[in-house]
Design an enzyme around this catalytic site. Structure first.
Site: not given
Ligand code: EPU
Length: 423
Positions: A22-23, A94, A118, A123-127, A308, A330, A400
């Site tokens: 999926k991811n 997201r 969620c 889960r912010p977008m700052d990065l 996950d 995480i 999902r």
């Molecule tokens: N984070 C920030 N700022 C950002 C981005 C992330 O603070 O700009 C934080 C998040 O809030 C979180 C941590 O960094 O606490 C990790 O987030 P990451 O960006 O690595 O995760 P993601 O890309 O949002 C993907 C998977 C998730 C999986 C995570 C970690 C997809 C679509 N989703 O999410 O999958 O848990 O990586 O491996 O690829 C799931 O499938 O159930 C799922 C939640």
């Protein structure tokens, strides 16, 4: 809303086919926006999240056809008609934010709704924003939407992420493929889904090195072309079904599984007393007689133990011999399954990001519900091992991320059925 009825009935035996990830698919699909030529994905999973991404891409003007019962996605972004990812779609999923980098690179502008929090965390977008700003994008927040533009194109840069975010790595790598010059991304995420994305981008003509390590180097090119790519095996679906024989006993072969996808997870299974063997067709998992041993788990970015699989591992630890400590590093709120497992007789103590599980001899079936995908499937696993009936509601979470969950578990002898509801 449909629910799933599970009746605990002893050991499981047989084979379970594992779908495409999926991811990985959710980041490969937006890659279509980078090229005018067609991108075809094979081994796509049949999931509602994939349908949501399809709707989002179509709303931007991409053509997306689902072929061969959904396992092939034929996409073309020849004529894009919009650069706005609407809140109505983004709030449902997201991963919609993964159109930001590709649209900015291809069109020089993108407007993407902020997803909001969620169930598992803020889960912010700052990065993501910092990474794209490093490439020269100007981004501002207006009316809940990120307005991003790069009027004179993106430019390669050296950028080090404060945390190895999976999504921010994917957005930056996709954007940098069409930027002018060289981009070096340090502290990049190393997940197999990122390696899969890079392999696909390379087939499209991108020049990238270092995927799977924490430094990724991208040499920008003028344009990308069409390609066909097979989506990598879903390591989380794999790990989830590996836990079915671990919890219930028996021997199950996971078709398409590979040890390299689940190394840290397998180490913990072995320590708990579960045998895992690589075969020609996948991974074979067997549990000998007797209870499993409690093991401690800390979630970390890949190659560490995946967040996950934390909920599913907790289901196994509920009936282990001894006490295990599960630390979630995480996401800040990813223990919503604990109180539900406790309704089934589990002994769990949650303090902040740590859950202490004291194994009990057996769980008892109960009506339960969950607020996210992985929590829901952990309740199904617990139900398979519990005495009596467990009804898991809010099945839309499962849809999902797990295709044909009832069929796959029935295939190895589980007593499980979906109860349809008109409401
Ligand atoms: N984070 C920030 N700022 C950002 C981005 C992330 O603070 O700009 C934080 C998040 O809030 C979180 C941590 O960094 O606490 C990790 O987030 P990451 O960006 O690595 O995760 P993601 O890309 O949002 C993907 C998977 C998730 C999986 C995570 C970690 C997809 C679509 N989703 O999410 O999958 O848990 O990586 O491996 O690829 C799931 O499938 O159930 C799922 C939640």
């Amino acid at each position: 809303m449909d629910s799933i009825l599970v009746t605990g009935n002893g050991p499981l035996n047989g084979q379970i086919p594992i779908a495409g990830a999926k991811n990985a698919c959710l980041t490969l699909m937006p890659a279509t926006l980078l090229s005018e030529e067609p991108l075809t994905l094979t081994n796509a999973p049949r999931l509602s999240d994939i349908k949501t991404m399809t709707l989002l891409l179509q709303s931007l003007g991409a053509e997306v056809s689902s072929l061969q019962d959904g396992q092939v996605l034929a996409m073309s972004s020849h004529d894009l008609i919009s650069h706005t990812a609407d809140y109505e779609i983004v709030r449902k999923m997201r991963a919609s934010n993964l159109v930001l980098g590709p649209m900015l690179a291809r069109l020089g502008q993108a407007v993407v709704s902020l997803p909001g929090g969620c169930a598992i965390g803020a889960r912010p977008m700052d990065l993501h924003i910092e990474a794209l700003e490093a490439l020269g994008a100007e981004i501002e927040l207006k009316d809940g939407y990120l307005h991003a533009q790069a009027p004179s194109g993106l430019k390669g840069a050296v950028h080090e992420m404060r945390f190895a975010s999976v999504g921010a790595t994917e957005n930056m790598v996709m954007a940098a493929t069409l930027a002018k010059g060289t981009t070096v991304l340090k502290n990049a995420a190393r997940e197999p889904e990122i390696v899969d994305l890079v392999e696909c981008l390379r087939k499209m003509g991108a020049q990238i090195e270092g995927e799977g390590t924490s430094t990724i180097e991208i040499q920008g090119v003028d344009r990308l072309h069409g390609a066909t790519h097979q989506v990598v095996t879903d390591r989380i679906e794999l790990g989830t079904y590996m836990l079915a024989p671990a919890i219930c006993g028996g021997e199950v072969e996971l078709l398409g599984g590979r040890l390299s996808l689940v190394g840290a997870f397998v180490e913990k299974l072995n320590a708990a007393g579960i045998d895992v063997e690589e075969t020609d067709k996948g991974l074979k998992v067997a549990r000998k007689n007797g209870r499993v041993t409690a093991v401690d788990v800390t979630t970390e970015p890949f190659p560490g133990f995946p967040t996950d699989l934390q909920a599913q591992m907790m289901a196994l630890m509920c009936t282990a011999e001894g006490t295990s400590v599960l630390e979630e590093r995480i996401f800040e709120n990813r223990f919503m399954h604990a109180p539900e497992l406790m309704r089934m007789g589990a002994q769990i103590d949650v303090h902040g990001g740590t859950a202490t599980v004291t194994g009990v001899e057996g769980l008892k079936g109960a009506p339960v519900m969950a607020t996210d995908l992985r929590a829901s499937v952990s309740l199904i696993l617990a139900g398979l091992a519990a005495e009596g009936e467990t009804v898991v509601s809010r099945v839309y979470h499962l849809d999902r991320g797990y295709e044909h969950v009832v069929r796959k578990l029935e295939g190895v002898g589980a007593k499980i059925e979906r109860i349809k509801s008109d409401g």
